[in-house]
Scaffold this motif. Sequence first.
Motif, PDB file in Angstrom:
ATOM      1  N   THR A   1       0.833  -1.210   0.000  1.00  0.00           N
ATOM      2  CA  THR A   1       0.000   0.000   0.000  1.00  0.00           C
ATOM      3  C   THR A   1       0.868   1.262   0.000  1.00  0.00           C
ATOM      4  N   LEU A   2       2.101   1.101  -0.440  1.00  0.00           N
ATOM      5  CA  LEU A   2       3.058   2.200  -0.395  1.00  0.00           C
ATOM      6  C   LEU A   2       2.649   3.362  -1.298  1.00  0.00           C
ATOM      7  N   LEU A   3       2.033   3.072  -2.422  1.00  0.00           N
ATOM      8  CA  LEU A   3       1.605   4.139  -3.319  1.00  0.00           C
ATOM      9  C   LEU A   3       0.649   5.094  -2.618  1.00  0.00           C
ATOM     10  N   VAL A   4      -0.265   4.551  -1.844  1.00  0.00           N
ATOM     11  CA  VAL A   4      -1.218   5.388  -1.107  1.00  0.00           C
ATOM     12  C   VAL A   4      -0.469   6.268  -0.113  1.00  0.00           C
ATOM     13  N   GLN A   5       0.464   5.688   0.602  1.00  0.00           N
ATOM     14  CA  GLN A   5       1.217   6.460   1.592  1.00  0.00           C
ATOM     15  C   GLN A   5       2.058   7.540   0.923  1.00  0.00           C
TER      16      GLN A   5
ATOM     17  N   ASP B   1       3.302  13.896  -0.717  1.00  0.00           N
ATOM     18  CA  ASP B   1       4.684  14.346  -0.539  1.00  0.00           C
ATOM     19  C   ASP B   1       5.676  13.178  -0.440  1.00  0.00           C
ATOM     20  N   ALA B   2       5.812  12.479  -1.540  1.00  0.00           N
ATOM     21  CA  ALA B   2       6.669  11.290  -1.599  1.00  0.00           C
ATOM     22  C   ALA B   2       8.116  11.591  -1.227  1.00  0.00           C
ATOM     23  N   ILE B   3       8.646  12.700  -1.687  1.00  0.00           N
ATOM     24  CA  ILE B   3      10.061  13.012  -1.440  1.00  0.00           C
ATOM     25  C   ILE B   3      10.332  13.166   0.049  1.00  0.00           C
ATOM     26  N   THR B   4       9.491  13.918   0.733  1.00  0.00           N
ATOM     27  CA  THR B   4       9.669  14.113   2.173  1.00  0.00           C
ATOM     28  C   THR B   4       9.535  12.794   2.919  1.00  0.00           C
ATOM     29  N   GLN B   5       8.563  11.992   2.532  1.00  0.00           N
ATOM     30  CA  GLN B   5       8.368  10.702   3.205  1.00  0.00           C
ATOM     31  C   GLN B   5       9.527   9.746   2.946  1.00  0.00           C
ATOM     32  N   LEU B   6      10.018   9.721   1.721  1.00  0.00           N
ATOM     33  CA  LEU B   6      11.168   8.865   1.427  1.00  0.00           C
ATOM     34  C   LEU B   6      12.396   9.311   2.205  1.00  0.00           C
ATOM     35  N   ARG B   7      12.604  10.624   2.288  1.00  0.00           N
ATOM     36  CA  ARG B   7      13.748  11.157   3.040  1.00  0.00           C
ATOM     37  C   ARG B   7      13.639  10.784   4.526  1.00  0.00           C
ATOM     38  N   ALA B   8      12.450  10.933   5.094  1.00  0.00           N
ATOM     39  CA  ALA B   8      12.251  10.609   6.510  1.00  0.00           C
ATOM     40  C   ALA B   8      12.431   9.115   6.763  1.00  0.00           C
TER      41      ALA B   8
ATOM     42  N   PRO C   1       6.897   7.414 -13.040  1.00  0.00           N
ATOM     43  CA  PRO C   1       5.616   7.509 -12.340  1.00  0.00           C
ATOM     44  C   PRO C   1       5.760   6.991 -10.897  1.00  0.00           C
ATOM     45  N   LEU C   2       5.082   7.656  -9.976  1.00  0.00           N
ATOM     46  CA  LEU C   2       5.160   7.271  -8.575  1.00  0.00           C
ATOM     47  C   LEU C   2       4.731   5.821  -8.380  1.00  0.00           C
ATOM     48  N   ARG C   3       3.751   5.366  -9.139  1.00  0.00           N
ATOM     49  CA  ARG C   3       3.306   3.967  -9.052  1.00  0.00           C
ATOM     50  C   ARG C   3       4.475   3.013  -9.308  1.00  0.00           C
ATOM     51  N   ASP C   4       5.279   3.306 -10.333  1.00  0.00           N
ATOM     52  CA  ASP C   4       6.421   2.455 -10.658  1.00  0.00           C
ATOM     53  C   ASP C   4       7.452   2.471  -9.534  1.00  0.00           C
ATOM     54  N   VAL C   5       7.684   3.635  -8.984  1.00  0.00           N
ATOM     55  CA  VAL C   5       8.657   3.771  -7.897  1.00  0.00           C
ATOM     56  C   VAL C   5       8.184   2.989  -6.671  1.00  0.00           C
ATOM     57  N   ALA C   6       6.916   3.140  -6.307  1.00  0.00           N
ATOM     58  CA  ALA C   6       6.371   2.431  -5.148  1.00  0.00           C
ATOM     59  C   ALA C   6       6.447   0.913  -5.350  1.00  0.00           C
ATOM     60  N   GLU C   7       6.089   0.454  -6.539  1.00  0.00           N
ATOM     61  CA  GLU C   7       6.150  -0.982  -6.818  1.00  0.00           C
ATOM     62  C   GLU C   7       7.583  -1.500  -6.768  1.00  0.00           C
ATOM     63  N   HIS C   8       8.516  -0.696  -7.265  1.00  0.00           N
ATOM     64  CA  HIS C   8       9.923  -1.101  -7.222  1.00  0.00           C
ATOM     65  C   HIS C   8      10.423  -1.190  -5.770  1.00  0.00           C
ATOM     66  N   ILE C   9      10.070  -0.219  -4.961  1.00  0.00           N
ATOM     67  CA  ILE C   9      10.462  -0.255  -3.547  1.00  0.00           C
ATOM     68  C   ILE C   9       9.878  -1.495  -2.885  1.00  0.00           C
ATOM     69  N   GLU C  10       8.594  -1.733  -3.092  1.00  0.00           N
ATOM     70  CA  GLU C  10       7.945  -2.903  -2.487  1.00  0.00           C
ATOM     71  C   GLU C  10       8.638  -4.192  -2.904  1.00  0.00           C
ATOM     72  N   SER C  11       8.990  -4.300  -4.174  1.00  0.00           N
ATOM     73  CA  SER C  11       9.672  -5.489  -4.681  1.00  0.00           C
ATOM     74  C   SER C  11      11.055  -5.643  -4.057  1.00  0.00           C
ATOM     75  N   CYS C  12      11.829  -4.557  -4.047  1.00  0.00           N
ATOM     76  CA  CYS C  12      13.181  -4.598  -3.474  1.00  0.00           C
ATOM     77  C   CYS C  12      13.160  -4.934  -1.991  1.00  0.00           C
ATOM     78  N   LEU C  13      12.234  -4.331  -1.269  1.00  0.00           N
ATOM     79  CA  LEU C  13      12.173  -4.597   0.170  1.00  0.00           C
ATOM     80  C   LEU C  13      11.671  -6.006   0.451  1.00  0.00           C
ATOM     81  N   GLY C  14      10.831  -6.532  -0.438  1.00  0.00           N
ATOM     82  CA  GLY C  14      10.369  -7.903  -0.285  1.00  0.00           C
ATOM     83  C   GLY C  14      11.485  -8.910  -0.482  1.00  0.00           C
ATOM     84  N   ASP C  15      12.466  -8.552  -1.326  1.00  0.00           N
ATOM     85  CA  ASP C  15      13.600  -9.437  -1.604  1.00  0.00           C
ATOM     86  C   ASP C  15      14.815  -9.108  -0.748  1.00  0.00           C
ATOM     87  N   ASN C  16      14.685  -8.138   0.117  1.00  0.00           N
ATOM     88  CA  ASN C  16      15.797  -7.651   0.935  1.00  0.00           C
ATOM     89  C   ASN C  16      16.276  -8.732   1.897  1.00  0.00           C
TER      90      ASN C  16
END
Length: 118
Positions: A32-36, A40-47, A79-94
């Motif tokens: 559900t990262l896209l919703v979050q 303000d994706a940049i601020t949230q990613l930085r935090a 697109p933010l959707r692509d970025v969120a999906e990539h993060i979710e995938s990377c963190l799932g394989d972390n």
Amino acid sequence: MTTATTGSAKVSRPEKALFTACEFWASARNRTLLVQLSDDAITQLRAAEASFTVIGLTQVASVLRRARVDLTETDPPPPLRDVAEHIESCLGDNGEPVDQALAEFAGELARHRVARQT
């Protein structure tokens, strides 16, 4: 966290980092990262990056830093959707034991809080 931001509770910087990391981790794992990130994706990613760094989860922080750089330094940004999906995938394989690290960090905070009260 609402009480922390309004000043009606004393929340330390490490406690805020734990809350931020847990909230971000839950969103990523629940896909559900896209919703979050829609607010303000940049601020949230930085935090979140800073929070995971404080906790010692450097691989997670690195994934978030790369995502933030992609959004801020790529023209046009993905697109933010692509970025969120990539993060979710990377963190799932972390390979980092994120749940365990968050639990240990929370335990340390609790022990310090109890020690200060005695």
